[in-house]
Design a protein around this motif. Structure first.
Motif, short mmCIF file in Angstrom:
data_model
loop_
_atom_site.label_atom_id
_atom_site.label_comp_id
_atom_site.label_asym_id
_atom_site.label_seq_id
_atom_site.Cartn_x
_atom_site.Cartn_y
_atom_site.Cartn_z
N PHE A 67 84.41 45.03 -63.29
CA PHE A 67 84.48 44.90 -64.73
C PHE A 67 84.59 43.42 -65.05
CE2 PHE A 67 85.41 49.30 -66.22
CZ PHE A 67 85.49 49.91 -64.98
N CYS A 119 79.47 49.90 -60.30
CA CYS A 119 80.38 50.76 -59.53
C CYS A 119 79.61 51.34 -58.35
CB CYS A 119 80.92 51.87 -60.43
SG CYS A 119 82.00 53.08 -59.63
N GLY A 166 82.51 47.48 -68.24
CA GLY A 166 82.13 47.88 -66.89
C GLY A 166 80.79 47.29 -66.52
N CYS A 196 86.99 53.01 -59.58
CA CYS A 196 86.23 53.37 -60.77
C CYS A 196 85.74 54.80 -60.70
CB CYS A 196 85.04 52.42 -60.94
SG CYS A 196 83.89 52.45 -59.58
N ALA A 221 87.69 52.56 -65.35
CA ALA A 221 88.61 52.14 -64.30
C ALA A 221 89.60 53.26 -64.02
CB ALA A 221 89.35 50.87 -64.72
#
Length: 125
Positions: free
Chosen positions: A36, A49, A46, A98, A111
């Motif tokens: 992030f 991930c 974000g 995440c 998160a």
């Protein structure tokens, strides 16, 4: 349980940086780990991930094609390779556990762990 981000710095527009994320006191093989960022005066957003399986990856539209997330189990590290950086990429970058969320045709990340210390990325000439 916290994750520490490293590798930030000052880079010129068009340049590259590689950020590293290292856990404190645990191995994160079984967790999705993400990045992030928070730009000055803006909300945290974000960026990317990666699932416990590298087959699952998410990128924000603003970084697709420029950033690559990866993980190295042997080194217990997650990386974010950032290329073609521009001033809008400036901010503090954090890594954290995440979740990838899908709502209809919208996909984003959330998160799901404790925030650790971030690393500052400044893109400027």
């Amino acid at each position: 349980v916290q994750l520490q981000a490293f590798g930030g710095g000052l880079v010129q527009p068009g340049g590259s940086l590689r950020l590293s994320c290292v856990p404190s006191g645990f191995t994160f093989d079984w967790y999705a780990i993400g990045w992030f960022r928070q730009a000055p005066g803006k909300e945290r957003e974000g960026v990317s991930c990666i699932g416990s399986s590298e087959a699952i990856r998410y990128y924000a539209d603003s970084v697709k094609g420029r950033f690559t997330i990866s993980r190295d189990s042997a080194e217990n590290t997650v990386y974010l390779q950032m290329n073609s950086l521009n001033p809008e990429d400036t901010g503090i970058y954090y890594c954290v556990k995440c979740q990838i969320i899908q709502q209809g045709d919208r996909e984003f990340i959330r998160a799901s762990g404790d925030w650790g210390k971030g690393t500052l990325v400044t893109v400027s000439s």
